[in-house]
Design an enzyme around this catalytic site. Structure first.
Site, PDB file in Angstrom:
ATOM      1  N   GLY A  81      33.936 -19.637 -40.168  1.00 38.53           N
ATOM      2  CA  GLY A  81      33.249 -20.860 -40.558  1.00 38.53           C
ATOM      3  C   GLY A  81      33.245 -21.009 -42.064  1.00 38.53           C
ATOM      4  N   ASP A 194      41.991  -6.082 -40.031  1.00 38.99           N
ATOM      5  CA  ASP A 194      42.381  -7.317 -40.706  1.00 38.99           C
ATOM      6  C   ASP A 194      42.396  -7.129 -42.229  1.00 38.99           C
ATOM      7  OD1 ASP A 194      43.303  -9.910 -40.671  1.00 38.99           O
ATOM      8  OD2 ASP A 194      41.318 -10.831 -40.614  1.00 38.99           O
TER       9      ASP A 194
END
Length: 376
Positions: A81, A194
């Site tokens: 987000g 990641d």
């Protein structure tokens, strides 16, 4: 009839009873050792109430709205987000990541990140200040990193000064220390999954800290050196062996770190279809075969680096990004290599300063000789 039990038999019976009691005590230990913390992705629908009480880091949605001044200033946007700038208690700067309704990561990754950051603490991991989990409003509140991320600085698009080679090495070393902590300092061990240049954030002093733990996974006690999992990560940084087999291990992070180190060296895109070789590892290997290290290095450095430290860093990066996980170094070995690179670079800087100082002294002597008349 009265039976008389010999004294020797009584003694034997008492000894047996004592031994039985001792065995029972051994089977019921008073404390448990070596039991790992609960896994990151637990089955409960909300963050553990025990964690909330212990850490006291849960904020209401109204508090989040207040600290961001009604979400006034956006710092950036990711898969989770939008990240907003905020102030805690009116003074402490924070970064507030708010889960969007269309988030591809969702509540599971939000929860994973909260539970991980509540229990890990290291100077090279972004610390969690708090979180909000209230009636569908989800937010993560982090310490504020004023110098954004590594990718931002390498891009050169924002009128920021070029990162010196020694600074880049220190940033790489900071990130490596953070990963080493996840791999061997945590119990159970963690894999980030990641690692990339946009997830390496920089504070005011350019200290690097690893961020975004939504995809992280842990190895529980009794696991082998790997676990099978649904493949996750970012294209280009993703370990090809992990992608092919689904077997996740710490070496998957090492591969991704190798790609970041190649970015630091070259300032090239990880994947660029306009290059002779699209992937950065293939392109570097292609150029190396021609022995052209000057073409590999970021041109914005203008050759201001020690070639020995560059070659060591390049060799280290390529070994990290080896297609075979068995041929990659672990993060502790990576740290040792980066320290050698920094030592070599600092030694070169020191010698250069000595030469500059000698030259300056020689100029001063010549200048003084020319100004004052010679004795007659």
């Amino acid at each position: 009839m009265i039976f008389v039990i010999p004294a020797s038999a009584v003694v034997i019976i008492l000894v047996v009873l004592v031994l039985m009691c001792m065995c029972r005590k051994k089977k019921t230990p008073t404390h448990i050792e070596g039991v790992p913390p609960s896994p990151i992705l637990s089955t409960s629908s909300s963050i553990s109430e025990e964690s909330i009480k212990m850490k006291k880091k849960k904020f209401t949605y109204s508090e989040v709205t207040k600290m961001t001044n009604n979400f006034q200033t956006a710092l950036g946007e990711g898969g989770f987000g939008i990240v907003y700038h905020g102030y805690l208690n009116g003074s402490e700067e924070v970064a507030v990541k708010v889960l969007s309704q269309s988030s591809s990561q969702g509540y599971k990754h939000f929860k994973a990140e909260v539970e991980l950051l509540l229990r890990v603490h290291h100077i090279n991991l972004v610390s969690l200040v708090g979180y909000c989990d209230e009636r569908g409003h989800l937010a993560l509140i982090y310490e504020y990193m004023s110098n954004v991320d590594l990718k931002h600085h390498l891009s050169g698009k924002h009128d920021i000064s070029v990162l010196k080679w020694s600074t880049r090495l220190r940033i790489a070393l900071d990130a490596a220390l953070g990963l080493e902590y996840l791999h061997i300092g945590c119990r159970p061990s963690m894999v980030h999954r990641d690692v990339k240049s946009t997830n390496i954030l920089l504070d005011q002093q350019l200290t690097a800290k690893i961020a975004d733990f939504g995809l992280s996974r842990s190895f529980q006690l009794g696991d082998e050196s790997h676990i099978s999992t649904v493949v996750a990560g970012t294209p280009g940084y993703l370990d090809p062996e992990y992608y092919r087999t689904g077997r996740l291990a710490e070496m998957s992070d090492v591969y991704s770190f190798g790609i970041v180190l190649l970015e630091i060296l070259t300032n090239q895109r990880v994947i660029d279809q306009n290059r002779e070789k699209p992937h950065i590892t293939e392109w570097v290997a292609f150029v190396l075969n021609r022995g052209d290290i000057a073409r590999i290095m970021d041109p914005s450095l203008r050759g201001d680096y020690d070639s020995t430290s560059v070659w060591k860093a390049l060799e280290l990066a390529m070994s990290c990004a080896n297609p075979s996980s068995q041929r990659r170094p672990n993060m502790s070995q990576v740290i040792s290599g980066l320290k050698e690179c920094l030592t070599s670079e600092n030694l070169m800087r020191s010698k250069k300063q000595d030469v500059d100082s000698d030259s300056s002294l020689e100029m001063t002597i010549n200048f003084d000789t020319n100004v004052f008349p010679s004795a007659r």
